[in-house]
Design an enzyme around this catalytic site. Structure first.
Site, PDB file in Angstrom:
ATOM      1  N   PHE A 266       0.835  -1.199   0.000  1.00 24.84           N
ATOM      2  CA  PHE A 266       0.000   0.000   0.000  1.00 24.84           C
ATOM      3  C   PHE A 266       0.876   1.257   0.000  1.00 24.84           C
ATOM      4  CE2 PHE A 266      -2.460   3.433   1.701  1.00 24.84           C
ATOM      5  CZ  PHE A 266      -3.732   3.245   1.167  1.00 24.84           C
ATOM      6  N   ASP A 267       1.850   1.271   0.910  1.00 28.20           N
ATOM      7  CA  ASP A 267       2.716   2.442   1.016  1.00 28.20           C
ATOM      8  C   ASP A 267       3.511   2.677  -0.255  1.00 28.20           C
ATOM      9  OD1 ASP A 267       1.777   2.875   3.499  1.00 28.20           O
ATOM     10  OD2 ASP A 267       3.486   1.988   4.562  1.00 28.20           O
TER      11      ASP A 267
ATOM     12  N   GLU B  94     -31.904   6.926  16.233  1.00 25.46           N
ATOM     13  CA  GLU B  94     -30.452   6.810  16.065  1.00 25.46           C
ATOM     14  C   GLU B  94     -29.797   7.160  17.378  1.00 25.46           C
ATOM     15  OE1 GLU B  94     -29.524   9.680  13.060  1.00 25.46           O
ATOM     16  OE2 GLU B  94     -30.915   8.750  11.663  1.00 25.46           O
TER      17      GLU B  94
ATOM     18  N   LYS C  69     -27.240   9.365  19.583  1.00 30.64           N
ATOM     19  CA  LYS C  69     -26.735  10.725  19.491  1.00 30.64           C
ATOM     20  C   LYS C  69     -25.235  10.664  19.764  1.00 30.64           C
ATOM     21  CE  LYS C  69     -28.025  15.398  20.831  1.00 30.64           C
ATOM     22  NZ  LYS C  69     -26.695  15.953  20.987  1.00 30.64           N
TER      23      LYS C  69
ATOM     24  N   ASP D 219     -21.444  11.770  20.247  1.00 29.95           N
ATOM     25  CA  ASP D 219     -20.917  12.927  20.947  1.00 29.95           C
ATOM     26  C   ASP D 219     -19.627  13.412  20.286  1.00 29.95           C
ATOM     27  OD1 ASP D 219     -20.754  14.840  22.821  1.00 29.95           O
ATOM     28  OD2 ASP D 219     -20.007  13.549  24.425  1.00 29.95           O
TER      29      ASP D 219
ATOM     30  N   ARG E 201     -20.179  23.353  11.815  1.00 26.35           N
ATOM     31  CA  ARG E 201     -21.508  23.930  11.954  1.00 26.35           C
ATOM     32  C   ARG E 201     -21.425  25.446  12.130  1.00 26.35           C
ATOM     33  NH1 ARG E 201     -24.956  25.119  16.246  1.00 26.35           N
ATOM     34  NH2 ARG E 201     -27.147  24.973  15.679  1.00 26.35           N
TER      35      ARG E 201
ATOM     36  N   TYR F   1     -25.477  11.089   9.263  1.00 26.86           N
ATOM     37  CA  TYR F   1     -26.867  10.910   9.676  1.00 26.86           C
ATOM     38  C   TYR F   1     -27.872  11.774   8.920  1.00 26.86           C
ATOM     39  CZ  TYR F   1     -25.298  14.669  12.767  1.00 26.86           C
ATOM     40  OH  TYR F   1     -24.739  15.806  13.272  1.00 26.86           O
TER      41      TYR F   1
ATOM     42  N   LYS G 152     -36.412  10.698  14.848  1.00 25.88           N
ATOM     43  CA  LYS G 152     -36.778  11.485  13.669  1.00 25.88           C
ATOM     44  C   LYS G 152     -37.996  10.873  12.984  1.00 25.88           C
ATOM     45  CE  LYS G 152     -31.874  12.367  12.883  1.00 25.88           C
ATOM     46  NZ  LYS G 152     -30.676  12.120  12.075  1.00 25.88           N
TER      47      LYS G 152
ATOM     48  N   LYS H 248     -31.792  12.708  25.957  1.00 26.58           N
ATOM     49  CA  LYS H 248     -30.445  12.580  26.530  1.00 26.58           C
ATOM     50  C   LYS H 248     -30.465  11.646  27.719  1.00 26.58           C
ATOM     51  CE  LYS H 248     -28.113  16.606  25.356  1.00 26.58           C
ATOM     52  NZ  LYS H 248     -26.836  17.047  25.648  1.00 26.58           N
TER      53      LYS H 248
ATOM     54  N   CYS I 259       7.197  12.734  48.710  1.00 28.36           N
ATOM     55  CA  CYS I 259       6.848  11.712  47.727  1.00 28.36           C
ATOM     56  C   CYS I 259       6.409  10.427  48.437  1.00 28.36           C
ATOM     57  CB  CYS I 259       8.036  11.433  46.817  1.00 28.36           C
ATOM     58  SG  CYS I 259       7.732  10.070  45.683  1.00 28.36           S
TER      59      CYS I 259
ATOM     60  N   CYS J  80       9.277   7.741  47.655  1.00 29.16           N
ATOM     61  CA  CYS J  80      10.671   7.826  48.070  1.00 29.16           C
ATOM     62  C   CYS J  80      10.932   8.837  49.182  1.00 29.16           C
ATOM     63  CB  CYS J  80      11.572   8.119  46.867  1.00 29.16           C
ATOM     64  SG  CYS J  80      11.399   9.800  46.259  1.00 29.16           S
TER      65      CYS J  80
ATOM     66  N   CYS K 111       7.661  14.962  42.226  1.00 24.20           N
ATOM     67  CA  CYS K 111       8.765  14.447  43.014  1.00 24.20           C
ATOM     68  C   CYS K 111      10.019  14.701  42.183  1.00 24.20           C
ATOM     69  CB  CYS K 111       8.606  12.952  43.266  1.00 24.20           C
ATOM     70  SG  CYS K 111      10.148  12.217  43.851  1.00 24.20           S
TER      71      CYS K 111
ATOM     72  N   CYS L  24      13.823   7.740  42.662  1.00 24.32           N
ATOM     73  CA  CYS L  24      12.453   7.406  43.055  1.00 24.32           C
ATOM     74  C   CYS L  24      12.011   6.137  42.307  1.00 24.32           C
ATOM     75  CB  CYS L  24      11.570   8.601  42.731  1.00 24.32           C
ATOM     76  SG  CYS L  24       9.848   8.362  43.120  1.00 24.32           S
TER      77      CYS L  24
HETATM   78  S1  IVH Z   1     -29.714  15.137  13.362  1.00 25.30           S
HETATM   79  C1  IVH Z   1     -31.919  19.060  12.342  1.00 25.30           C
HETATM   80  N1  IVH Z   1     -28.696  12.888  14.258  1.00 25.30           N
HETATM   81  O1  IVH Z   1     -26.614  16.598  17.837  1.00 25.30           O
HETATM   82  C2  IVH Z   1     -31.329  17.897  12.992  1.00 25.30           C
HETATM   83  N2  IVH Z   1     -27.818  14.934  15.089  1.00 25.30           N
HETATM   84  O2  IVH Z   1     -28.409  18.691  19.015  1.00 25.30           O
HETATM   85  C3  IVH Z   1     -29.926  17.732  12.707  1.00 25.30           C
HETATM   86  N3  IVH Z   1     -25.973  14.639  16.664  1.00 25.30           N
HETATM   87  O3  IVH Z   1     -25.792  19.325  15.800  1.00 25.30           O
HETATM   88  C4  IVH Z   1     -29.218  16.793  13.583  1.00 25.30           C
HETATM   89  N4  IVH Z   1     -25.915  12.436  16.626  1.00 25.30           N
HETATM   90  O4  IVH Z   1     -24.083  17.470  16.026  1.00 25.30           O
HETATM   91  C5  IVH Z   1     -28.658  14.232  14.309  1.00 25.30           C
HETATM   92  N5  IVH Z   1     -27.867  10.816  14.944  1.00 25.30           N
HETATM   93  C6  IVH Z   1     -27.832  12.152  14.994  1.00 25.30           C
HETATM   94  C7  IVH Z   1     -26.915  12.847  15.794  1.00 25.30           C
HETATM   95  C8  IVH Z   1     -26.945  14.242  15.825  1.00 25.30           C
HETATM   96  C9  IVH Z   1     -25.363  13.534  17.121  1.00 25.30           C
HETATM   97  C10 IVH Z   1     -25.600  16.018  17.072  1.00 25.30           C
HETATM   98  C11 IVH Z   1     -25.382  16.951  15.907  1.00 25.30           C
HETATM   99  C12 IVH Z   1     -26.344  18.063  16.081  1.00 25.30           C
HETATM  100  C13 IVH Z   1     -26.709  17.971  17.519  1.00 25.30           C
HETATM  101  C14 IVH Z   1     -28.123  18.457  17.698  1.00 25.30           C
END
Ligand code: IVH
Length: 681
Positions: A34-35, A111, A113, A115, A134, A223, A286, A310, A404, A407, A422, A428
């Site tokens: 690959f490289d 879905e 959420k 982080d 964003r 998403y 959704k 949440k 410490c 030691c 320390c 130590c």
């Molecule tokens: S949909 C209009 N789906 O959560 C809706 N957002 O509080 C657009 N996020 O800014 C977002 N997982 O950064 C959507 N499965 C998911 C998500 C998700 C994480 C975040 C995203 C968004 C924030 C909204």
């Protein structure tokens, strides 16, 4: 095959391998091949930039440095979601949806959420042309070059039926394993740790140097799909298609026919989410059909067709039984809370990090207090507070040690630092042991067969004082020694013993380590703030251990990406006579002290735009010197004789075939004196 065709072929092939590897976890070629293909493509692209493909995999390794990101307007605003923590609120949300749809039937897509950081990517004619953050929802930063480094983001879609212009959105994140890897490295060289994977991801995406971004393996889950033309009728269709087109769509989503099924999904992922390779802080619900989404519409800030549920940070309460003070390789003392075991998110928690003494003060905790532990965005659970109602007369203030714990040396605190240190670096015991462990790791001298208690045993027996002593070990020293270790956590016994085969392996590994290149040796020394990358940069710039060892702070500051903190640390380390002695012992052991100077200090520009090759030997220069003088004066070295070559420098015992070829191609041939005259210095 002409260069244009070869570039196209390599681009497709490498993109295909990348896709197989990162999306389908199938490795169709070995790393070496690959490289090699990637190197071939890089070189062809440098020679023929006009044939470079817009989806070239060479973009993945970064290399673009920008002063400031361009601001770009989002074609569709990037909205946020309404939040809730309660099931009642969800039922309310469902009622509003039902009412808004006038009794039509509807489905939800649930879905997780993720982080991380919201990202938006625009594709034109199937090619990724823009990636943005964003920002304020209306406009964000153009971070296209950084997004290109994410291996799972396709640079081109190989389907013909995709709209000419569309946008996909998703969450950019740092996988937990990557976060841990980076922090382990940072801890090892005494760098401040990254707070949590989300901050780490967002900080990385904002870096101006895309090569630095490429080194941190970020990822992204998609998403949503947006375009002016109607391609799909439901969100579900879009998720399936995106996956098919080669996007990374987490397969954790589920279609739910009513809010009851949504609740089941929520409960199911409540603990299962901790098995995922990234942090999640809730779920997103959704409405599935796009026409229904349109009917429901938006409030000023967020869609009425979606909501985020949440999870409450998982918390438990338990008793603080004691504090263990751990001493790291750099001498930093970290307090660790010892807790009565408690079940949290499916795992038993017995320990929690308290970071430093400030944290203990901030929390106001005392020994035997009832404390709250939480599993949040961080990997190690943390103590978030004290249950003062349950404080009894048994509770007693925590007295932070002044010496410490390992030691007995008085601890010191440097200006502006949160940790106590320390200062007894060599004596130590935990510092000494960690220093050995740092030395033997793969990225340093690669003697990992000495891990798992073996080093401890060698130190215990007085066989080694510093890592340099490893090179004096003999079969006789090692054969037959053994020790029984008692694992404090499990209470199990473990025997570490040096049998014949083990000894042989270890001695071979020690011997082989002598071939480790200079950057590894430099890193192995364990100078604070000198990680692998810094060690490489120092080597590239100075070319030898001696040059680095004797460099002035000013010279060090001239090294790319080296600031005063690193420069001071390097100078102070080499100024210490004991460190010097240690370095000399390593030199005597035969480690690599010579490296390759890659960054040349500019001497002049008299050779700018000219290409050179040499043959034979010279009176005034070694080959290396000749090469570096050419580069230092703006010239370029070629690897063979071609029409592109301007000068062949001919020395004593020149190769006749080279001279012959140069003559045929009418390449100018010059002697050493003429070359020196051209240098003009
Ligand atoms: S949909 C209009 N789906 O959560 C809706 N957002 O509080 C657009 N996020 O800014 C977002 N997982 O950064 C959507 N499965 C998911 C998500 C998700 C994480 C975040 C995203 C968004 C924030 C909204």
């Amino acid at each position: 095959m002409n260069p244009q065709e070869r570039i196209a072929e390599l681009t497709n092939r490498l993109n295909y391998y990348n896709h197989q590897y990162y999306q389908n976890s199938v490795s169709e070629v070995d790393d070496f091949t690959f490289d090699k293909l990637l190197a071939e493509l890089t070189s062809l692209e440098t020679q023929h930039p006009e044939f470079r493909q817009p989806d070239s995999p060479t973009a993945r390794v970064g290399g673009t440095i920008s002063k400031e990101f361009k601001t770009v307007y989002h074609r569709f605003p990037m909205l946020s979601l309404g939040n809730t923590y309660s099931e009642e609120d969800l039922v309310e949300f469902d009622k509003r949806v039902q009412k808004g749809l006038n009794g039509q039937s509807y489905e939800y897509i649930c879905e997780l959420k993720f982080d991380g950081v919201a990202l938006s990517m625009t594709y034109e004619n199937g090619v990724l042309v823009q990636g943005a953050t964003r920002g304020d929802g209306v406009r964000g930063d153009d971070i296209t070059n950084n997004i290109r480094t994410i291996r799972t983001v396709p640079l081109r879609i190989h389907k013909t039926d995709v709209p000419a212009l569309f946008e996909v959105r998703g969450e950019g994140f740092m996988p937990l394993a990557e976060f841990e890897r980076i922090n382990k490295e940072r801890e090892d060289i005494g760098e401040a740790l990254l707070a949590n994977p989300r901050n780490a991801a967002s900080g990385t995406f904002k870096q101006q140097d895309s090569a630095a971004v490429a080194k941190r393996r970020l990822d992204c889950y998609l998403y949503s799909f947006l375009s002016d033309v109607e391609v799909f009728h439901t969100h579900e269709e879009s998720l399936i298609a995106l996956k098919e087109w080669g996007f990374n769509v987490s397969q954790t989503w589920r279609k739910c026919t009513d809010i009851r099924e949504v609740m089941l999904y929520i409960n199911e992922w409540d603990t299962k989410r901790f098995e995922l390779p990234l942090n999640t802080d809730g779920i997103v619900i959704k409405v599935n059909r796009y026409d229904q989404q349109r009917d429901l519409g938006y409030t000023a800030k967020s869609p009425r067709w979606a909501i985020a549920f949440k999870y409450k940070a998982l918390a438990a309460s338990t008793t603080l039984n004691g504090i263990q003070y751990q001493v790291g390789r750099t001498g930093a003392v970290t307090p660790v809370a010892l807790l009565t075991p408690v079940l949290l998110a499916g795992t038993i928690v017995k320990r929690a990090s308290l970071h430093n003494s400030n944290e203990i003060e901030r929390l106001g905790i005392q020994l035997h207090d009832t404390v709250f532990v939480e599993k949040g965005g961080e990997i190690i659970p943390k103590i978030t507070g004290v249950d003062l109602n349950r404080r009894t007369e048994k509770s007693e203030p925590i007295i932070y040690p002044t010496t410490c714990p390992a030691c007995g040396t008085p601890l010191i605190r440097k200006e502006g630092e949160a940790h106590f240190y320390c200062p007894n670096e060599r004596g130590c015991p935990p510092q000494r042991q960690a220093r050995f462990e740092h030395f033997i790791q793969r990225r340093a001298m690669n003697i990992e067969s000495l891990g798992e208690g073996k080093i401890e045993l060698l130190i215990d027996r007085g066989l080694v004082q510093t890592p340099a002593d490893l090179y004096k070990l003999t079969t006789n020293d090692l054969l037959g020694i053994e020790k029984v270790f008692l694992d404090e956590e499990t209470g199990k016994k473990r025997i570490v013993s040096f049998r014949e085969k083990t000894v042989e392996n270890i001695l071979t590994a020690i011997d082989r380590s002598k071939a480790q290149p200079l950057p590894n040796v430099l890193f192995a020394l364990g100078i604070r703030y000198v990680g692998n990358t810094t060690a490489e940069k120092l080597t590239d710039y100075f070319g030898s251990m001696d040059a680095i060892m004797n460099a002035s702070p000013e010279a060090l500051l001239a090294v790319p990406d080296t600031g005063p903190r690193i420069a001071e640390s390097v100078v102070a380390w080499f100024a210490d006579p004991e460190n010097r002695e240690y370095v000399e012992a390593l030199r005597a052991a035969g480690l690599q002290f010579a490296g390759e100077k890659k960054v040349v200090e500019q001497e002049g520009d008299s050779l700018t735009g000219k290409t050179f090759l040499y043959t034979g030997t010279f009176e005034n220069f070694s080959r290396e010197e000749l090469e570096s003088r050419i580069e230092a004066n703006g010239g370029r070295l070629l690897s063979g004789i071609s029409k592109k070559l301007n000068y062949l420098i001919v020395g004593e015992n020149a190769g006749p075939s080279k001279v012959e070829k140069a003559r045929k191609l009418n390449v100018a041939m010059i002697g050493e004196d003429e070359f020196m005259a051209m240098l003009n210095v």
